[in-house]
Design an enzyme around this catalytic site. Structure first.
Site, short mmCIF file in Angstrom:
data_model
loop_
_atom_site.label_atom_id
_atom_site.label_comp_id
_atom_site.label_asym_id
_atom_site.label_seq_id
_atom_site.Cartn_x
_atom_site.Cartn_y
_atom_site.Cartn_z
N ASP A 168 0.87 -1.19 0.00
CA ASP A 168 0.00 0.00 0.00
C ASP A 168 0.90 1.22 0.00
OD1 ASP A 168 -2.27 1.85 0.53
OD2 ASP A 168 -3.33 -0.01 0.98
N HIS A 239 -2.69 3.40 -4.33
CA HIS A 239 -2.15 2.73 -3.15
C HIS A 239 -0.76 2.14 -3.43
CE1 HIS A 239 -5.79 2.96 -0.60
NE2 HIS A 239 -6.43 2.93 -1.76
N GLU A 310 -10.00 3.25 -5.21
CA GLU A 310 -9.62 4.62 -4.83
C GLU A 310 -8.47 5.16 -5.69
OE1 GLU A 310 -10.81 4.54 -0.16
OE2 GLU A 310 -8.92 3.56 -0.65
C1 ACM Z 1 -10.96 -0.28 0.34
O1 ACM Z 1 -11.37 -0.25 1.51
N1 ACM Z 1 -10.38 0.80 -0.17
C2 ACM Z 1 -11.06 -1.47 -0.47
#
Ligand code: ACM
Ligand code: ZN
Length: 541
Positions: A168, A239, A310
């Protein structure tokens, strides 16, 4: 009442008792000998003696093959003379052993001379084939012992997928031989935003950690012995802050940055989360393919999770490489560019024998390959998921409201987890298309084993029943009664959990206060109260 979690699909108690003593003999069809050995091991751990293996079906405990039983299902029949377990494959027999552990209380008794259980008949099989836990090792690195302890509890609860979130913004946790800087740079950060979303105070303790490929292999085979498949998640194209810190050329503008300390993209963090991998450069694909090459060897699972959640498109909008690719391929916009990116990765994964899984945001692109599995997490309703499902594609459900275990119990109560049904979330299509459910343990605020245990238990038990037991056989009051008798097992194993009185807080004002505090400043408020409750319980104050 049989005290089994997850509750079997069918169980009846009969008259009498079956007992296991040091003279009890065990027979197994060779195809089920692994499960036989697990049973012998459990008895030895509890009682200190080893049961004798015999080659005759006249044995007191028998593992027999019945090809008609579903893949992970089993039957169990006990009378005063015999315990017979039947299964079509070793997974089902292994789950019968987990049921045996609960029935004979091997977890609770101190060196008993014998074990006993009610005479009974059980016919059991799982509702869903995918019964998962997501474990986030990226935000905080937890290490092999923590993962193995998690796997032990998952198997005990008949869960079969570890979705391992290994990378991440805040850290890259898996050794990749071809890209050593992912570890040298990407696996450490200078500090941590440790309080919660709105509070940006930093703990300036350096945080680092990663798994070597050898450790990964060891954990994957440890899991396989417990019928658990490990699916790695390499989140992309967003991420990826830790990877970009190590290899700036992965980003659109070759951005030099440190491994992010603050979670999420905000003006105060200079929009660090806006920095994502460039989809316009061929070199990005080469990097990802190389990683898939190494991971395909380490993780035999036929699935690979690419995250895909995201992904802000700010950088792609101003990147000449991304814009040139959009024009060249005749794509409508940056969402379609992400679709193009995903499809390229899906094709590469397919060549490696892997099916791609991604969070439901990947469905924003109209052009997505049909083989891709969407994992539905967003708290908001997503009509794209409903349509995807209706058109015969597969999904996994990890809806925030029911399955985000990093949230306070004041927000996602145990009852809400337990009472999950697809219909409640607008998922009305062919149930076969829902591969399963997954509880997620994100770790932005979870750095210790104690906190992991608090957030996870007894939510894992509720999840296991959602995943295993058909909705018509589930009842929350009945579950809470069984849970009361189950929690001593956790006590005995020294595993912490949220105290029963706090699992379903009723007072709406208190709940709202905890939820507000969680978002604004203090993720620990509920946890700290739980510690007080636990202490009182322990000292009976
Ligand atoms: C997530 O919680 N962004 C998958
Ligand atoms: Zn770009």
């Amino acid at each position: 009442m049989l005290n089994i979690i997850p509750k079997p699909q069918y169980a009846e108690e009969r008259l009498g008792e079956f007992t296991v003593t040091r003279d009890t003999t065990v027979f197994a069809d060779p195809r089920l000998s692994y499960a036989r050995d697990r049973l012998i091991e459990e008895v030895e751990k509890a009682c200190g003696f080893r049961l004798q293996v015999v080659e005759t079906k006249q044995a007191a405990i028998r593992f027999l093959v019945d090809k008609h039983i579903p893949k992970e299902g089993y039957t169990m029949e006990a009378d005063t003379e015999r315990l017979t377990i039947t299964a079509s494959a070793v997974a089902g027999a292994f789950y019968a052993v987990q049921t045996f552990r609960l029935l004979t209380l091997t977890e609770l008794l101190d060196s008993p001379e014998m074990l006993s259980m009610h005479a009974l008949y059980i016919k059991d099989e799982p509702e869903y084939e995918y019964r998962g836990i997501l474990f986030d090792d990226a935000r905080y690195f937890h290490g092999p012992d923590t993962v193995k302890a998690l796997l032990d509890m998952m198997a005990f609860n008949k869960l079969n997928v570890l979705h391992w979130h290994l990378t991440d913004n805040e850290g890259w946790r898996i050794e990749i031989k071809k890209y050593p800087k992912l570890i040298d740079i990407g696996s450490r950060r200078r500090g941590s935003q440790h309080i919660a979303w709105g509070n940006r105070s930093i703990d300036w303790t350096e945080h680092e950690g990663f798994y070597t490929q050898k450790e990964i292999q060891e954990i994957v085979s440890y899991a396989a012995r417990m019928n658990i498949m490990v699916i790695p998640e390499i989140d992309m194209p967003a991420h990826m802050g830790a990877a970009i810190a190590a290899y700036p050329e992965l980003s659109c503008g070759d951005i030099h940055m440190e491994v992010p300390i603050i979670h999420g993209a905000t003006p105060e963090t200079n929009g660090i989360g806006d920095v994502i991998a460039c989809a316009g450069k061929e070199s990005t694909y080469k990097f990802i393919y190389d990683i898939i090459d190494e991971l395909s060897v380490l993780f035999p699972a036929p699935y690979f999770h690419i995250g895909g959640d995201e992904a802000p498109k700010k950088e792609w909008k101003k990147c000449p490489h991304c814009q040139a690719l959009i024009r060249e391929k005749g794509l409508k916009d940056e969402e379609e560019l992400q679709g193009y990116f995903n499809n390229k990765i899906a094709v590469y994964l397919e060549r490696k024998g892997k099916r791609m899984i991604g969070w439901n945001e990947i469905l924003k692109a109209r052009t997505l390959d049909n083989s891709v599995i969407a994992e539905y997490w967003t708290p908001q309703r997503d009509p794209n998921v409903e349509n995807y499902l209706m058109s015969g594609r597969n999904i996994i459900v990890a809806k925030h409201q029911a399955f985000y275990f990093d949230m306070p119990y004041a927000q996602n109560t145990l009852k809400r987890t337990y009472e999950f049904t697809p219909e409640k979330y607008g998922l009305n299509a062919d149930p076969e298309r829902i591969l399963g459910v997954e509880g997620t343990l994100w770790s932005e605020w979870i750095s210790t084993d104690e906190r992991i245990q608090y957030q996870l238990y007894p939510r894992m038990q509720a999840l296991s029943e959602v995943a295993w037991t058909k909705a018509e056989n589930r009842n929350y009051r009945d579950f809470r009664l069984r849970l009361k008798k189950y929690l001593p097992i956790l006590d005995k194993r020294n595993i912490g959990y949220c105290p029963p009185s706090m699992l379903d807080p009723k007072n709406p004002l208190k709940r709202a206060k905890i939820c507000r505090a969680f978002v604004k400043s203090n993720a620990h408020i509920e946890y700290n109260r739980a510690l007080v409750v636990q202490k009182r319980r322990r000292y009976k104050l």
